[in-house]
Every structure is written in C-alpha cells, then in structure tokens.
Design a protein around this motif. Structure first.
Motif, PDB file in Angstrom:
ATOM      1  N   ARG A 191       0.831  -1.207   0.000  1.00 53.44           N
ATOM      2  CA  ARG A 191       0.000   0.000   0.000  1.00 53.44           C
ATOM      3  C   ARG A 191       0.865   1.257   0.000  1.00 53.44           C
ATOM      4  N   ALA A 192       1.956   1.219   0.768  1.00 54.14           N
ATOM      5  CA  ALA A 192       2.869   2.360   0.809  1.00 54.14           C
ATOM      6  C   ALA A 192       3.507   2.595  -0.553  1.00 54.14           C
ATOM      7  N   VAL A 193       3.901   1.524  -1.221  1.00 56.07           N
ATOM      8  CA  VAL A 193       4.491   1.645  -2.556  1.00 56.07           C
ATOM      9  C   VAL A 193       3.465   2.193  -3.536  1.00 56.07           C
ATOM     10  N   GLY A 194       2.234   1.734  -3.428  1.00 59.24           N
ATOM     11  CA  GLY A 194       1.192   2.220  -4.328  1.00 59.24           C
ATOM     12  C   GLY A 194       0.896   3.687  -4.140  1.00 59.24           C
ATOM     13  N   LEU A 195       0.997   4.165  -2.913  1.00 58.87           N
ATOM     14  CA  LEU A 195       0.735   5.577  -2.652  1.00 58.87           C
ATOM     15  C   LEU A 195       1.874   6.474  -3.115  1.00 58.87           C
ATOM     16  N   GLY A 196       3.087   5.915  -3.199  1.00 63.76           N
ATOM     17  CA  GLY A 196       4.225   6.710  -3.667  1.00 63.76           C
ATOM     18  C   GLY A 196       5.521   5.956  -3.485  1.00 63.76           C
ATOM     19  N   PRO A 197       6.110   5.429  -4.552  1.00 62.78           N
ATOM     20  CA  PRO A 197       7.338   4.637  -4.427  1.00 62.78           C
ATOM     21  C   PRO A 197       8.487   5.408  -3.787  1.00 62.78           C
ATOM     22  N   ARG A 198       8.655   6.670  -4.150  1.00 69.65           N
ATOM     23  CA  ARG A 198       9.768   7.436  -3.586  1.00 69.65           C
ATOM     24  C   ARG A 198       9.580   7.663  -2.100  1.00 69.65           C
ATOM     25  N   ALA A 199       8.365   8.004  -1.712  1.00 70.69           N
ATOM     26  CA  ALA A 199       8.090   8.184  -0.294  1.00 70.69           C
ATOM     27  C   ALA A 199       8.291   6.884   0.473  1.00 70.69           C
ATOM     28  N   ALA A 200       7.902   5.772  -0.150  1.00 76.38           N
ATOM     29  CA  ALA A 200       8.084   4.472   0.496  1.00 76.38           C
ATOM     30  C   ALA A 200       9.567   4.175   0.705  1.00 76.38           C
ATOM     31  N   GLU A 201      10.402   4.511  -0.292  1.00 69.94           N
ATOM     32  CA  GLU A 201      11.844   4.305  -0.156  1.00 69.94           C
ATOM     33  C   GLU A 201      12.402   5.118   1.000  1.00 69.94           C
ATOM     34  N   VAL A 202      11.937   6.351   1.143  1.00 65.08           N
ATOM     35  CA  VAL A 202      12.390   7.207   2.238  1.00 65.08           C
ATOM     36  C   VAL A 202      12.049   6.582   3.589  1.00 65.08           C
TER      37      VAL A 202
END
Length: 347
Positions: A214-225
């Motif tokens: 779900r985190a990746v779906g909401l924003g991969p870059r934010a998820a990486e952070v």
C-alpha cells in the motif's frame, strides 16, 4: 444513503443503456435478461459452467489485487495464464507415466504456478530495472507467451500427422481433474480459487507485506524514504500475480480443455482486469462481481439461439459497467494519481 445511490448509479445507468440497445435491436430487455439467466442457470450443466469459469477469474483477480495495491496497472496477467498452461502441459508430458497420477497432477500445478512466477518476474524486471511501463511490458509479454503456445501447438507438440486449432493431443484421463456429476465444474479448481481469494484478502488487509504494498502504491519514492524497498515489493507483487495466474492456466489444461489449445486463456485474464476494476480493487467484492461476469459470459451463449441477438451483447454490458464504474466518484482513485496530486500540492 447518498453513498449507496452513487455506487449503484453506474450499474443502473449501464443496465439502462443496454436495455436501450436491446430495444434498438428489436429485442425485449426483459426477454434478453430472461435468456441470459436461463443460459447461465437454467440447467445443472450451465450452472456448473458458470462456476468453472469463476475459478480462473478468482485466481487471476486475486493476483491482480496485489499489483493494483502496489500501484501497478498490470496488463500482463493474460500472458502469465498462458505460460502457466504451457508449463503445466510440458510437465504432464515429462512426468506421465513416470510418476503416479496424483504426483503428476501436483507437478503440473506447481509447474504452472512457477511458469507464471517467471513470466511475472520478467515483466517486473522490465518495469523496475529497464524503466519500461508495466502496461507496455505486460502487453509485450502477452504476445510472446501467445506466440510460444502457437509455435508448440503447430510445431513440436502438434498432434500426430496434423496441426490444428484443436490443440495438442489430449492428456491421459488419469491427469484430468475430477468434475462434479460429469459437468465441467472441478471442485478442486474452485476450492483452490476460493482459498487464494481468502488468502489474498488476509495478506493485503492484515500483514506487513500488504501495508508495504500500500505504501508503494501511494508513492514509491516516499516508500523508499520510509525504508520500504519499492522495487522489491513491486517484483513480489508481479511474482504473486504470476503464480496465481499460472495456476489458473494449469487448471485450464487439467480441468477444462485437457490439452493445450491456442486460445487456452479464453481471454479470462483480460476479463479479470474488468472484474477487479468494477470491484473497486476490493477483495470483498471480487467474488460477487466475478460471478456476475461469469454468468454473463456463459448465459450470453444462448442469446443467438433464443432471440437471434449476438452473444457479444454481454461484452457491451461488461464494458459499459466498467467504464461507468471508473467514472463514479466513489471509485478509488489510482494510487499513482493520488501520489502525484499530493506531490503537486506540497511542491
């Protein structure tokens, strides 16, 4: 109350549009509905065919829920199903009669799932490593998978003395999945599909893996952070989707056609995409929507015989339903679109 009405509006509007189309064709909408129902549930064989079609729809739809949760518009599900069927057929040719029937069937199912995993992983690598859109990567892999099946059916695996659209030689009867009362319904296939959907709902709603997707779906870059390896989670989603679609392909060979045919997928992968979108990417709605689409597909076969109406009318209804559902204000926004909007607001 307004929320319920808004969600039901696409269904009501699509039914109204199809009713108007029926009237233009000179057929009574009530007669069309009655014919569809009779074609789907008017006999034990027809009802069994509906549930036999439901099994691969549930498997493919369950796999798509993983990729949609990760924000991936995965159109390669059709190719994964085809490769699963191809690998299952190959496993049957290698394992039988050297293994007992039960072990040979298990080997076919495992081979189908692994073939789907491989095909899904290749699509995922094209997307995460080569930066190819998952849409184009999936469609390209579909063409390759279909080409491989055609080559085998008309080449090395062709029937002795003849190559035709009828497919390869039938598998030995010992490898056929048992069916209910001589119908097309395999209880094994349906149970596997229901179990897959239940497991999917549990994983996506109750596990850390589901939360990371779900985190990746909401924003991969934010998820990486936040410490979530986006590329790895995307590859996992593609692989799981491939495993379930590949299993569906194996079941098509063992339980439905008993051989590899060029149209082994029967376009069920693409139909599963429509099912998932109409279900709003919700696991809870997947089964009833898939049953509705399966009944439409089977029931429409009776339209030409009873009313002289083309069976493609069911496809019109399916397409209109999905289109209007996507335009509904209660349809979940695309994860990437939500992420992009959030980024623009904060910039």
């Amino acid at each position: 109350m307004s929320r319920v009405l808004s969600r039901g509006a696409p269904v009501a509007l699509s039914l109204a549009l199809v009713a108007a189309l029926c009237a233009l064709l000179g057929a009574s909408p009530a007669a069309v509905a009655a014919s569809l129902w009779d074609g789907a549930f008017g006999s034990a064989d027809a009802a069994a065919r509906v549930f036999a079609t439901l099994a691969p729809l549930l498997l493919c739809g369950s796999g798509l829920l993983f990729t949609f949760r990760a924000g991936l518009y995965h159109l390669g599900i059709e190719g994964q199903l085809v490769v699963g069927a191809l690998c299952a057929t190959g496993a049957a040719r290698v394992s039988w009669p050297h293994l007992p029937a039960a072990l040979a069937v298990a080997a076919c199912l495992v081979a189908g799932a692994l073939g789907g995993v491989l095909w899904g992983a290749l699509t995922g690598l094209l997307h995460t490593r080569a930066r190819v859109s998952e849409i184009f990567a999936g469609l390209g892999m579909n063409f390759v998978a279909q080409g491989a099946v055609l080559y085998l059916v008309f080449g090395p695996w062709k029937r002795p003395g003849v190559a035709s659209m009828a497919g390869t030689e039938p598998l030995d009867g010992a490898l056929w999945l048992s069916t209910l009362g001589g119908t097309e319904l395999s209880p094994t296939a349906l149970l596997l599909a229901v179990a897959a959907l239940a497991a999917t709902a549990l994983v996506l709603a109750r596990t850390h893996f589901g939360l990371r997707l779900r985190a990746v779906g909401l924003g991969p870059r934010a998820a990486e952070v936040l410490g979530v390896p986006a590329a790895r989670e995307m590859l996992a989603a593609f692989a799981i989707s491939g495993a379930l679609a590949g299993l569906a392909g194996a079941l098509q060979v063992l339980g439905t056609f008993h051989r590899l045919i060029p149209n082994v997928s029967s376009n069920l992968g693409f139909l599963a995409l429509l099912v998932v979108m109409l279900a709003g990417r919700r696991a809870a709605l997947l089964a009833p929507v898939a049953l509705f689409f399966s009944a439409l597909n089977v029931g429409s076969l009776k339209l030409p015989m009873t009313l002289g109406v083309e069976s493609s009318l069911s496809g019109v209804l399916q397409g209109v339903l999905v289109l209007l559902a996507l335009l509904s204000p209660w349809q979940p926004a695309a994860p990437r679109a939500r992420a992009a909007a959030a980024a623009e607001e904060t910039s």
